[in-house]
Design a protein around this motif. Structure first.
Motif, PDB file in Angstrom:
ATOM      1  N   ALA A  39       0.658  -1.246   0.133  1.00  0.00           N
ATOM      2  CA  ALA A  39       0.071   0.192  -0.028  1.00  0.00           C
ATOM      3  C   ALA A  39       1.002   1.121  -0.202  1.00  0.00           C
ATOM      4  CB  ALA A  39      -0.896  -0.079   1.124  1.00  0.00           C
ATOM      5  N   ILE A  40       1.961   1.091   0.792  1.00  0.00           N
ATOM      6  CA  ILE A  40       3.094   2.298   0.883  1.00  0.00           C
ATOM      7  C   ILE A  40       3.577   2.459  -0.635  1.00  0.00           C
ATOM      8  CG2 ILE A  40       4.968   3.293   1.742  1.00  0.00           C
ATOM      9  CD1 ILE A  40       4.655   1.822   4.116  1.00  0.00           C
ATOM     10  N   ALA A  41       3.891   1.434  -1.137  1.00  0.00           N
ATOM     11  CA  ALA A  41       4.530   1.472  -2.603  1.00  0.00           C
ATOM     12  C   ALA A  41       3.333   1.956  -3.666  1.00  0.00           C
ATOM     13  CB  ALA A  41       5.028   0.205  -3.168  1.00  0.00           C
ATOM     14  N   LYS A  42       2.305   1.687  -3.612  1.00  0.00           N
ATOM     15  CA  LYS A  42       1.205   2.300  -4.469  1.00  0.00           C
ATOM     16  C   LYS A  42       1.057   3.605  -4.051  1.00  0.00           C
ATOM     17  CE  LYS A  42      -3.487   1.378  -4.824  1.00  0.00           C
ATOM     18  NZ  LYS A  42      -4.725   0.535  -4.524  1.00  0.00           N
ATOM     19  N   ALA A  43       1.029   4.014  -2.841  1.00  0.00           N
ATOM     20  CA  ALA A  43       0.754   5.440  -2.662  1.00  0.00           C
ATOM     21  C   ALA A  43       1.799   6.368  -3.081  1.00  0.00           C
ATOM     22  CB  ALA A  43       0.751   5.706  -1.009  1.00  0.00           C
ATOM     23  N   LEU A  44       2.989   5.718  -3.246  1.00  0.00           N
ATOM     24  CA  LEU A  44       4.075   6.659  -3.643  1.00  0.00           C
ATOM     25  C   LEU A  44       4.371   6.398  -5.041  1.00  0.00           C
ATOM     26  CD1 LEU A  44       6.831   5.351  -1.062  1.00  0.00           C
ATOM     27  CD2 LEU A  44       6.325   7.745  -1.527  1.00  0.00           C
ATOM     28  N   TYR A  45       3.671   5.589  -5.788  1.00  0.00           N
ATOM     29  CA  TYR A  45       3.682   5.482  -7.206  1.00  0.00           C
ATOM     30  C   TYR A  45       3.243   6.716  -7.829  1.00  0.00           C
ATOM     31  CZ  TYR A  45       3.140   2.706 -11.710  1.00  0.00           C
ATOM     32  OH  TYR A  45       3.255   2.103 -12.949  1.00  0.00           O
ATOM     33  N   HIS A  46       3.751   7.201  -9.040  1.00  0.00           N
ATOM     34  CA  HIS A  46       3.544   8.401  -9.570  1.00  0.00           C
ATOM     35  C   HIS A  46       3.724   9.681  -8.881  1.00  0.00           C
ATOM     36  CE1 HIS A  46       0.652   6.486 -12.966  1.00  0.00           C
ATOM     37  NE2 HIS A  46       1.866   6.003 -12.982  1.00  0.00           N
ATOM     38  N   GLU A  47       4.698   9.656  -7.977  1.00  0.00           N
ATOM     39  CA  GLU A  47       5.140  11.032  -7.280  1.00  0.00           C
ATOM     40  C   GLU A  47       4.062  11.568  -6.938  1.00  0.00           C
ATOM     41  OE1 GLU A  47       8.513  11.824  -7.430  1.00  0.00           O
ATOM     42  OE2 GLU A  47       9.004  10.009  -8.450  1.00  0.00           O
ATOM     43  N   PRO A  48       3.260  11.426  -6.007  1.00  0.00           N
ATOM     44  CA  PRO A  48       2.143  12.252  -5.278  1.00  0.00           C
ATOM     45  C   PRO A  48       2.869  13.512  -4.628  1.00  0.00           C
ATOM     46  CG  PRO A  48       2.370  10.304  -4.018  1.00  0.00           C
ATOM     47  CD  PRO A  48       3.311  10.122  -5.159  1.00  0.00           C
ATOM     48  N   ASP A  49       1.879  14.679  -4.543  1.00  0.00           N
ATOM     49  CA  ASP A  49       2.478  15.690  -3.623  1.00  0.00           C
ATOM     50  C   ASP A  49       2.464  15.368  -2.236  1.00  0.00           C
ATOM     51  OD1 ASP A  49       2.843  17.107  -6.214  1.00  0.00           O
ATOM     52  OD2 ASP A  49       0.881  17.995  -5.968  1.00  0.00           O
ATOM     53  N   ILE A  50       1.659  14.724  -1.869  1.00  0.00           N
ATOM     54  CA  ILE A  50       1.227  14.444  -0.372  1.00  0.00           C
ATOM     55  C   ILE A  50       0.807  12.753  -0.117  1.00  0.00           C
ATOM     56  CG2 ILE A  50      -0.865  15.310  -0.358  1.00  0.00           C
ATOM     57  CD1 ILE A  50       0.021  16.790   2.478  1.00  0.00           C
ATOM     58  N   ILE A  51       1.175  12.211   0.830  1.00  0.00           N
ATOM     59  CA  ILE A  51       0.399  11.136   1.334  1.00  0.00           C
ATOM     60  C   ILE A  51       0.141  11.244   2.569  1.00  0.00           C
ATOM     61  CG2 ILE A  51       1.347   8.727   1.755  1.00  0.00           C
ATOM     62  CD1 ILE A  51       3.362   8.822  -0.241  1.00  0.00           C
ATOM     63  N   LEU A  52      -1.306  10.742   2.710  1.00  0.00           N
ATOM     64  CA  LEU A  52      -2.350  10.592   3.816  1.00  0.00           C
ATOM     65  C   LEU A  52      -2.347   9.271   4.328  1.00  0.00           C
ATOM     66  CD1 LEU A  52      -5.017  13.236   2.450  1.00  0.00           C
ATOM     67  CD2 LEU A  52      -2.877  13.737   3.624  1.00  0.00           C
ATOM     68  N   ALA A  53      -1.738   9.102   5.608  1.00  0.00           N
ATOM     69  CA  ALA A  53      -1.935   7.685   6.165  1.00  0.00           C
ATOM     70  C   ALA A  53      -2.960   7.765   7.135  1.00  0.00           C
ATOM     71  CB  ALA A  53      -0.388   7.399   6.383  1.00  0.00           C
ATOM     72  N   ASP A  54      -4.070   7.066   6.969  1.00  0.00           N
ATOM     73  CA  ASP A  54      -5.013   6.843   8.122  1.00  0.00           C
ATOM     74  C   ASP A  54      -4.684   5.667   8.971  1.00  0.00           C
ATOM     75  OD1 ASP A  54      -7.369   7.248   9.678  1.00  0.00           O
ATOM     76  OD2 ASP A  54      -8.411   5.904   8.200  1.00  0.00           O
ATOM     77  N   GLU A  55      -4.240   5.880  10.277  1.00  0.00           N
ATOM     78  CA  GLU A  55      -3.851   4.660  11.204  1.00  0.00           C
ATOM     79  C   GLU A  55      -3.395   3.340  10.226  1.00  0.00           C
ATOM     80  OE1 GLU A  55      -5.260   4.205  14.603  1.00  0.00           O
ATOM     81  OE2 GLU A  55      -6.757   5.971  14.704  1.00  0.00           O
ATOM     82  N   PRO A  56      -2.301   3.575   9.757  1.00  0.00           N
ATOM     83  CA  PRO A  56      -1.726   2.573   8.722  1.00  0.00           C
ATOM     84  C   PRO A  56      -1.244   1.379   9.429  1.00  0.00           C
ATOM     85  CG  PRO A  56      -0.069   4.241   8.907  1.00  0.00           C
ATOM     86  CD  PRO A  56      -1.184   4.710   9.572  1.00  0.00           C
ATOM     87  N   THR A  57      -1.256   1.607  10.616  1.00  0.00           N
ATOM     88  CA  THR A  57      -0.659   0.189  11.495  1.00  0.00           C
ATOM     89  C   THR A  57      -1.959  -0.389  12.348  1.00  0.00           C
ATOM     90  OG1 THR A  57       0.096   1.615  13.238  1.00  0.00           O
ATOM     91  CG2 THR A  57       1.633   1.351  11.773  1.00  0.00           C
ATOM     92  N   ALA A  58      -3.089   0.146  11.993  1.00  0.00           N
ATOM     93  CA  ALA A  58      -4.274  -0.502  12.840  1.00  0.00           C
ATOM     94  C   ALA A  58      -4.365  -1.946  13.044  1.00  0.00           C
ATOM     95  CB  ALA A  58      -5.295  -0.022  12.511  1.00  0.00           C
ATOM     96  N   SER A  59      -4.044  -2.642  11.568  1.00  0.00           N
ATOM     97  CA  SER A  59      -4.076  -4.196  11.773  1.00  0.00           C
ATOM     98  C   SER A  59      -2.940  -4.959  11.822  1.00  0.00           C
ATOM     99  CB  SER A  59      -4.711  -4.456  10.286  1.00  0.00           C
ATOM    100  OG  SER A  59      -3.852  -3.968   9.293  1.00  0.00           O
ATOM    101  N   LEU A  60      -1.810  -3.964  12.531  1.00  0.00           N
ATOM    102  CA  LEU A  60      -0.449  -4.691  12.452  1.00  0.00           C
ATOM    103  C   LEU A  60      -0.220  -5.007  13.926  1.00  0.00           C
ATOM    104  CD1 LEU A  60       1.393  -3.049   9.845  1.00  0.00           C
ATOM    105  CD2 LEU A  60       0.065  -5.024   9.750  1.00  0.00           C
ATOM    106  N   ASP A  61       0.691  -6.098  14.376  1.00  0.00           N
ATOM    107  CA  ASP A  61       1.309  -6.119  15.669  1.00  0.00           C
ATOM    108  C   ASP A  61       2.441  -5.243  15.844  1.00  0.00           C
ATOM    109  OD1 ASP A  61       3.653  -6.734  14.716  1.00  0.00           O
ATOM    110  OD2 ASP A  61       2.993  -9.329  14.738  1.00  0.00           O
ATOM    111  N   SER A  62       2.916  -4.842  17.182  1.00  0.00           N
ATOM    112  CA  SER A  62       3.663  -3.709  17.374  1.00  0.00           C
ATOM    113  C   SER A  62       4.910  -3.618  16.729  1.00  0.00           C
ATOM    114  CB  SER A  62       4.123  -3.601  18.845  1.00  0.00           C
ATOM    115  OG  SER A  62       4.492  -4.595  19.378  1.00  0.00           O
ATOM    116  N   THR A  63       5.654  -4.975  16.411  1.00  0.00           N
ATOM    117  CA  THR A  63       7.027  -4.978  15.633  1.00  0.00           C
ATOM    118  C   THR A  63       6.823  -4.513  14.339  1.00  0.00           C
ATOM    119  OG1 THR A  63       7.024  -7.304  16.950  1.00  0.00           O
ATOM    120  CG2 THR A  63       9.193  -6.443  15.517  1.00  0.00           C
ATOM    121  N   ARG A  64       5.705  -5.112  13.672  1.00  0.00           N
ATOM    122  CA  ARG A  64       5.277  -4.769  12.175  1.00  0.00           C
ATOM    123  C   ARG A  64       4.914  -3.258  12.232  1.00  0.00           C
ATOM    124  NH1 ARG A  64       2.547 -10.090  10.676  1.00  0.00           N
ATOM    125  NH2 ARG A  64       4.364 -11.367   9.621  1.00  0.00           N
TER     126      ARG A  64
END
Ligand SMILES: Nc1ncnc2c1ncn2[C@@H]1O[C@H](COP(=O)(O)OP(=O)(O)OP(=O)(O)O)[C@@H](O)[C@H]1O
Ligand SMILES: [Mg+2]
Lengths: 354, 233
Positions: free
Chosen positions: B152-177
């Protein structure tokens, strides 16, 4: 487009099942069309072969040729080119010495009348008691040179020639002159002049007097009033139209349910700037692909059925008409998928961010 | 350095009368290229509202949302949709990947919709940076949660966006991840000179941020140093 096709590839089972349902609908549409075509042809092929424009019946016959009684001198009331008297009878033919009876439509007209079919083998009707038969009657075992009897009449008739396939009233036709048919219909009682006929068939013509209580019908009006004809056609066509509505509803409901299931995904797409137009295009693409595939399969199967259908089965494929039905089915499916448009348009991307 | 995004006196009010909720009150915010900015706040504080307004998904009741100088609030819904497609990358809570597209097709779709050729080299570089090798043909449900968010990060960065908005991107991950994903976002911002805004309620994740904003009951304040977050609670 891309999205829709990739989803179909991923959810193969789901979309093949729906395509299967669509194949069945398409098949029923095409088979009904084949039956309607077959029945229609069975009723009217002979009439179409006349290439006539107007038919004159007795006004009291309520446009029903079998109820119309005229005499040959009624032609005096009709002015025009190519005017032919016709008498007809629904009866059975039997080869002398055989017990095999075949239902036929016997048509009587003058030897040189324009509605007398052109023989393709043998020769034309030249005298009383000669008949020419249609190819489909020939296919059922009657040959040129055979002696036959009609109904319970004792008169021996000789088959002198044959012409192409021709049917009337769902039975193969045979033609003879008016005197021969009058004799058969009179069944023993002496035949008087002028001879009884059922109708006058013409190309260009007008009523020039009306001593004989005639009614002029355009040929299409006449065909619609052939006994049973419009009832059969209306029934079958109504079923076909109903199936168009059904395929619209089935695709519409199915795509709508899938759309409801995918609302949150569509919300995410909208967040990313992929709007209603693209999402709807993917749904419509799916409907179009499924309906094109199912219509193609349905057509192939129908053509196969047409090729192996037994000769007695009224089944005739009219390709331009099948084409129109195929396109209608595809359009109905696409229309059905468009029913999801409002739902897709209403999905609010804000809900994707909680 | 110019601000990529700037919110000026933004307020958002839902409803009216005594049932009205001020989800955002007089919020000021700015972010520059190469910055990783976190927004932290408890549940119901207005984080999502902030993000949807920053993304142009809804318009503020008052105030300006400037993206490279243009005010999003004055643009039509269609223009904002196109703007998001062209200039904003998103990373949402539980991965915004399309379930029936393989990893590489997620990128191809974007090119298709933009009517341009598949930028395979760009995708390859992004996936390599994020340690996503040999996963091109995998479907999202075959990936681990961490891999999914990295795609999802790679996709968000694809095509050089001006800005990236991440909404609780770690909500579904354990703490290490979670730490791994945030670390990667921070380094993408710094290495690729991108502006990234991350919304979270997890204070442990904000330590590497360049700037932290704290939001509480619709009021936002910039924290000068990150320790204040701890003392605040
Ligand atoms: N569409 C809406 N209508 C009415 N009130 C709303 C609407 N959206 C948000 N709110 C209210 O605005 C406030 C802020 O909501 P928001 O979703 O921004 O909080 P949040 O910080 O994202 O919370 P969480 O961490 O639980 O996701 C809440 O009180 C919420 O009830
Ligand atoms: Mg939220």
């Amino acid at each position: 487009m891309y999205l829709g096709l990739k989803e179909m590839r991923y959810e193969k089972l789901r979309y093949s099942l729906l395509t299967g349902v669509m194949v069945l609908i398409a098949l029923v549409v095409f088979i009904l069309a084949g039956l309607a075509g077959g029945l229609s042809q069975g009723n009217r092929l002979a009439v179409d072969q006349w290439q006539a424009k107007y038919v004159y019946l007795n006004k009291d016959a309520n446009k029903n040729i079998m109820a119309s009684q005229l005499t040959t001198d009624a032609t005096n009331d009709v002015k025009g080119k190519q005017v032919a008297n016709i008498a007809l009878d629904s009866t059975v033919v039997r080869k002398i010495g055989s017990n095999n009876k075949i239902d036929i439509s016997a048509l009587g007209t003058a030897n040189n009348s324009f509605i007398m079919p052109k023989v393709t083998s043998g020769h034309k009707v030249q005298r009383d008691n000669q008949i020419i038969i249609s190819q489909n009657l020939k296919d059922q075992g009657i040959k040129i040179g055979d002696k036959v009897r009609l109904g319970s009449n004792d008169t021996k008739l000789t088959v002198v020639g044959s012409y192409g396939k021709s049917t009337y009233s769902i039975a193969p036709t045979m033609y003879m002159n008016l005197a021969t048919l009058a004799k058969i219909k009179a069944a023993g009682t002496p035949v008087t002049k002028p001879l009884g006929i059922n109708a006058i068939i013409t190309k260009d013509s007008q009523l020039s007097g009306n001593k004989h209580n005639l009614q002029r019908l355009p040929i299409n009006d006449f065909i619609q009033n052939l006994p049973g004809y419009s009832a059969e056609q209306t029934t079958l066509n109504t079923m076909i139209y109903f199936l168009f509505a059904m395929s619209l509803a089935i695709i519409g409901i199915f795509m709508y349910v899938l759309t409801l299931q995918k609302q949150s995904l569509f919300g995410v797409l909208k967040v990313e700037g992929i709007g209603t137009r693209h999402i709807l295009a993917s749904v419509v693409t799916q409907a179009a692909v499924m309906s094109v595939i199912s219509v193609a399969i349905g057509l192939l199967i129908t053509i196969g059925i047409g090729a192996i259908a037994p000769t007695g089965m009224p089944f005739a494929l009219n390709y331009p008409q099948l084409g129109i039905y195929a396109i209608s089915l595809i359009l109905a499916s696409i229309l059905g998928s468009l029913l999801s448009w409002r739902t897709i348009a209403k999905i609010n991307p804000v809900t994707a961010i909680k | 350095m110019a601000n990529v995004m700037e919110l000026v006196n933004v307020s958002k009010r839902f409803g009216s009368g005594h049932t009205a909720v001020n989800a955002l009150s007089d919020v000021n915010f700015e972010i520059q290229q190469g910055q990783f900015v976190s927004i932290i706040g408890p549940s119901g504080s207005g984080k999502s509202t902030f993000l949807t307004i920053a993304a142009g998904l809804q318009t503020p009741t008052s105030g300006k949302v400037l993206l490279n100088g243009t005010d999003l609030a004055t643009q039509s819904e269609k223009q904002r949709l196109q703007y998001r497609f062209d200039h904003v990358g998103f990373i949402l809570q539980s991965s915004n990947l399309i379930p029936y597209l393989t990893v590489s097709e997620q990128f191809k779709l974007i090119d298709r919709l933009a009517h341009q050729k598949f930028q395979e080299k760009e995708m390859r570089q992004l996936l390599d940076r994020l340690d996503l090798k040999n996963l091109d043909d995998a479907y999202p449900n075959a990936l681990s949660g961490g891999e999914r968010q990295r795609v999802a990060i790679a996709k968000a960065l694809y095509h050089e966006p001006d800005i990236i908005l991440a909404d609780e991107p770690t909500a579904s991950l354990d703490s290490t991840r979670s730490f791994d994903v945030v670390d990667r976002l921070v380094s993408e911002a710094h290495d690729l000179n991108k502006a990234i805004i991350m919304v979270t309620h997890d204070e442990r994740l904000i330590t590497k941020s360049d700037v932290v904003y704290q939001i509480d009951d619709g009021k936002m304040q910039k924290l000068e140093n990150k320790e204040t977050v701890e003392s605040h609670n």
